[in-house]
Design an enzyme around this catalytic site. Structure first.
Site, mmCIF file in Angstrom:
data_model
loop_
_atom_site.group_PDB
_atom_site.id
_atom_site.type_symbol
_atom_site.label_atom_id
_atom_site.label_comp_id
_atom_site.label_asym_id
_atom_site.label_seq_id
_atom_site.Cartn_x
_atom_site.Cartn_y
_atom_site.Cartn_z
ATOM 1 N N ASN A 61 0.844 -1.197 0.000
ATOM 2 C CA ASN A 61 0.000 0.000 0.000
ATOM 3 C C ASN A 61 0.877 1.244 0.000
ATOM 4 O O ASN A 61 1.726 1.410 0.886
ATOM 5 C CB ASN A 61 -0.885 0.019 1.241
ATOM 6 N N GLU A 62 0.660 2.097 -0.983
ATOM 7 C CA GLU A 62 1.368 3.383 -1.068
ATOM 8 C C GLU A 62 2.847 3.234 -0.745
ATOM 9 O O GLU A 62 3.419 4.069 -0.035
ATOM 10 C CB GLU A 62 0.720 4.394 -0.122
ATOM 11 N N ASN B 225 -4.993 5.064 -4.731
ATOM 12 C CA ASN B 225 -5.531 5.831 -3.606
ATOM 13 C C ASN B 225 -5.445 7.297 -4.004
ATOM 14 O O ASN B 225 -4.343 7.803 -4.203
ATOM 15 C CB ASN B 225 -4.675 5.654 -2.350
ATOM 16 N N TYR C 208 -6.829 16.167 0.629
ATOM 17 C CA TYR C 208 -5.497 16.671 0.976
ATOM 18 C C TYR C 208 -5.018 17.720 -0.011
ATOM 19 O O TYR C 208 -4.245 18.594 0.336
ATOM 20 C CB TYR C 208 -4.465 15.536 0.976
ATOM 21 N N TRP D 161 -12.428 5.097 1.862
ATOM 22 C CA TRP D 161 -11.557 5.117 3.044
ATOM 23 C C TRP D 161 -12.205 6.009 4.061
ATOM 24 O O TRP D 161 -12.187 7.207 3.884
ATOM 25 C CB TRP D 161 -10.158 5.634 2.681
ATOM 26 N N LYS E 148 -11.936 9.852 8.602
ATOM 27 C CA LYS E 148 -12.550 9.677 7.278
ATOM 28 C C LYS E 148 -13.680 8.665 7.294
ATOM 29 O O LYS E 148 -14.304 8.391 6.274
ATOM 30 C CB LYS E 148 -11.491 9.270 6.253
#
Ligand code: GCB
Length: 743
Positions: free
Chosen positions: A375-376, A431, A437, A511, A532
């Site tokens: 992930n990321e 994502n 953001y 998310w 979130k």
């Protein structure tokens, strides 16, 4: 027969003691499992929750062992690393806080007074994932521990925490003329301790096979197979295997087929089945990650209520109980290991062992359709050969252990779409947090359209998106970064429309379904929480956006008026938003009919307010009601940015449209050398505060292009506290003195 005893009671917990000698005599406190030592401090933020070694001590009664029986300890989750000692001797070391492991203690038991000690450690290191991520790394024996007694010949207990049985159904769907699907079900078993034959039963048919070198394989042909058909009909079969020693294992499995098409998305059992759902972390207020079966069940009830058909179980292996619930409820699952945010030079072995455990322990769950590699991972690591190689090895491992499922990655937004990373897994997902953001919501649409036209042959999904909302915060003019429930609604309304227009997105996952503990956070009016979620971390409050998804996904008829927590309103005419899956909604104010609207999912009304009003919405027999009150002043409790902060300099009457402002995009501002020069100074400060982001912007033309489309205000908000509101106001004033350059 095997005998299983839960060792849930009478543990003595000793905190903050490193050595066993001290831990053996320390007084400690009496606890029951599941237990985490971070239930309180892991949730109230400030980065100061206890990370270190703690001990669990248990007086273990010697079980009676007959005819070569063996005794194992089974740990469902010890976070993050564990050392298991019996009578002072270290018997096992396990790295990875989310998977099951077992320890054979047979030879080490003494007649009386057996003392089991487990050192559990959640301190940071450079080997065991996760180390850097946006969630609390709870420590503890937070899932069950059992004593399992098996006969001499038994199903494998020593292989990566699996249960020695692997069931692989291969479905042939009904074709023209045939009415029913069929399946070939292969059951493989692994045994230890000289088993000779195995008896396997599937769907009332029983077969026997010889066990050779601890392995046997049996095939069953199911005609007119009852499919595991997602939320519609999640039918489960049972496979039971028994050795001549009497040791038996029983697992449930499902017969289903799926495919993923780059243009048409996900197909279950031959029909289009768009995967639309949410992500889940395993924690909740007060309990930390030490969840009880009732808590798992409540989470699943909420998943069912919202009407999701898929879950991303992030960012690590979840409890067996929860994968079972997904099987039983027809929820399609993305399962993953915590290879997240930052690649560690010494961590490859750990990624491989966590993946091995994830797959071996969860192979039989029909709900799972893909294994998440990472992930990321490029958020704080460069794409280099070492990173690529780690991913290739993980990808190969998944395919070696499982020929039936896909591999997937959740990519961070700044990973270039032509990166070789994206060529490794079978399918991909991004994502994206445009509109939260950074940037504007519509950049999400643009991003996916660019990707899809550049790579029409690749399957792409939307693995994360969301906006934080504190249900205490409200506004008539919701804006990005204000943490209001109203902005969260607008954000998700946009995303749902975006998704609906792009049926090729193979899966989408909000998310997150629930707010969760993220020790490093201190924002949006709460410490240590990522907000979130569509539901609060205590599961008590469903935010308005929850009902938006319910309106899109659920078949349970309902109507919901938004803004029940937004009571005091200063506007003369206020907006009433209703979410419903009914075709028309009638609005009543103080019992008087106002208007009926036909529509779909989102219904918006405007009503003048003067005192206190009862507002009701009705669709057939479904009805909801809220109270709103006209207020003279903004209720300060509703604001994240409190009095004294500079909020709305745009509302000033002397705003000059023909001059620049912080509301302009960086691209527009760049046209004026004068405006650009004064902006550069502040933006340099903003990006410097996020070293990782600055690095990736520098080397990433796609991101640079994207940033040109961001407003200056969006960009500066990214920097958080680094840029003070006064500085932004001064910048805005200066820009307001510079005339816009026209093309
Ligand atoms: C992400 C991460 C997730 C975070 C989320 C956020 O991209 O994968 O772990 O919690 O963003 O809320 O920032």
């Amino acid at each position: 027969m095997r005998k299983v005893t839960e060792l849930d009671k009478n543990w003595i917990f000793v905190k903050g003691v490193k050595g066993i000698a001290e831990a053996r005599v320390a007084e400690g406190v009496l606890v029951s499992l599941p237990h985490t030592w971070n239930a309180a401090d892991g949730q109230d933020g400030g980065n100061d929750y206890y990370r270190g070694t703690c001990w669990y001590r248990l007086a273990l009664q010697r079980p009676e062992l007959k005819d070569g029986e063996r005794a194992y300890l089974e740990f469902d989750g010890a976070a993050m690393t564990a050392d298991v000692y019996l009578n002072g001797e270290k018997l096992a070391h396990h790295e990875g806080g989310y998977s099951r492991f077992r320890v054979d203690i047979t030879e080490k038991l003494i007649e009386t007074g057996n003392e089991l000690m487990v050192a559990v450690d959640n301190s940071d290191n450079s080997r065991v994932y996760p180390q850097k991520a946006d969630f609390t790394f709870y420590g503890g024996l937070y899932r069950m521990v059992r004593l399992v007694i098996v006969p001499k010949a038994h199903f494998s207990m020593d292989y990566y925490g699996g249960n020695g049985i692997k069931v692989t159904p291969v479905v042939t769907l009904a074709e023209n003329g045939e009415e029913t699907a069929s399946a070939v079900v292969t059951v493989e078993i692994w045994a230890e301790g000289s088993a000779e034959y195995v008896t396997v039963t599937v769907a009332d048919e029983t077969k026997q096979a010889a066990v050779t070198d601890g392995y046997a394989k049996v095939e069953f042909h199911l005609e007119a197979v009852h499919l595991w058909d997602g939320v519609e009909d999640p039918y489960l079969y049972t496979a039971r295997a028994e050795l001549e020693s009497g040791d038996a294992v029983e697992v449930r499995f499902g017969c289903r087929s799926f495919r993923i098409d780059p243009q048409e998305g996900f197909f279950l059992n031959g029909r289009s089945y768009p995967l639309r759902g949410v992500s889940r972390h395993q924690d909740r207020k007060g309990a930390g990650n030490a969840l009880t079966p009732a808590m798992h069940q409540e989470d699943m009830d909420i998943v069912k209520e919202i009407g999701a058909n898929t879950l991303r179980l992030a960012h690590y292996q979840h409890a067996q109980e929860f994968y079972d619930l997904c099987d039983e409820n027809g929820i399609i699952v993305w399962a993953e290991i915590p290879y997240i945010t930052m690649h560690m030079n010494g961590g490859k072995e750990n990624t491989l062992s966590q993946m091995r455990e994830l797959i071996i322990q969860n192979y039989n769950h029909p709900s799972i359709i893909c294994w998440g590699l990472s992930n990321e991972i490029t958020a704080a690591s460069a794409v280099n050969e070492e990173l690529l190689e780690n991913h290739r090895e993980l990808n190969d491992l998944c395919h070696e252990l499982d020929k039936t499922r896909k591999t997937v990655m959740a990519d961070v937004f700044m990973l270039e779409i032509d990166s070789p990373m994206l060529e490794i897994p079978d399918i991909n997902s991004y994502n994206l947090y445009f509109g939260w953001y950074l940037g504007e919501m519509k950049q999400t649409d643009e991003f996916f359209d660019e990707y899809h036209s550049a790579y029409p042959e690749r399957c792409i999904g939307f693995s994360e998106y969301g906006a934080d909302a504190n249900p205490a915060y409200h506004s008539a003019k919701p804006d990005r970064g204000d943490y209001t429930e109203e902005y969260q609604c607008i954000y998700h309304e946009h995303m749902l429309r975006m998704i609906e227009e792009r049926p090729w997105l193979w899966a989408t996952h909000v998310w997150n379904l629930f707010d969760f503990a993220a020790d490093g956070r201190d924002e949006g009016g709460k410490h240590g929480e990522n907000q979130k979620g569509l539901v609060t971390i205590d599961r008590k409050t469903k935010k308005d956006a929850f009902y938006l998804y319910k309106a899109y996904w659920s078949r349970e008829n309902f109507i919901h008026i938004c803004g029940r927590r937004y009571v005091d309103r200063t506007e003369e005419v206020t907006k009433i938003k209703v979410y419903s899956n009914q075709p028309s909604v009638a609005l009543y104010v103080d019992g008087i009919f106002v208007e009926e609207q036909k529509g779909s999912r989102v219904f918006e009304f405007e009503i003048p307010i003067s005192g206190s009003h009862k507002v009701a919405a009705q669709a057939g027999e479904y009805r909801d009601e809220i109270i709103v009150k006209k207020a003279d002043e903004i209720n300060k409790e509703y604001l994240f940015v409190k009095e004294g902060d500079i909020v709305n300099w745009f509302d000033k009457e002397d705003f000059h449209e023909d001059c620049y402002s912080v509301g302009d995009t960086l691209g527009e501002i760049a046209k004026s050398p004068e405006a650009n020069a004064i902006v550069q100074k502040l933006t340099a400060k903003a990006t410097a505060s996020r070293g990782d982001v600055a690095e990736s912007v520098k080397d990433n033309p796609a991101l640079q292009r994207m940033m040109q489309r961001m407003t200056l205000q969006s960009m500066l908000k990214q920097a958080g506290d680094v840029i003070k509101p006064e500085e932004i106001k001064a910048l805005n004033d200066a820009l307001q003195r510079i005339k816009k350059v026209t093309d």
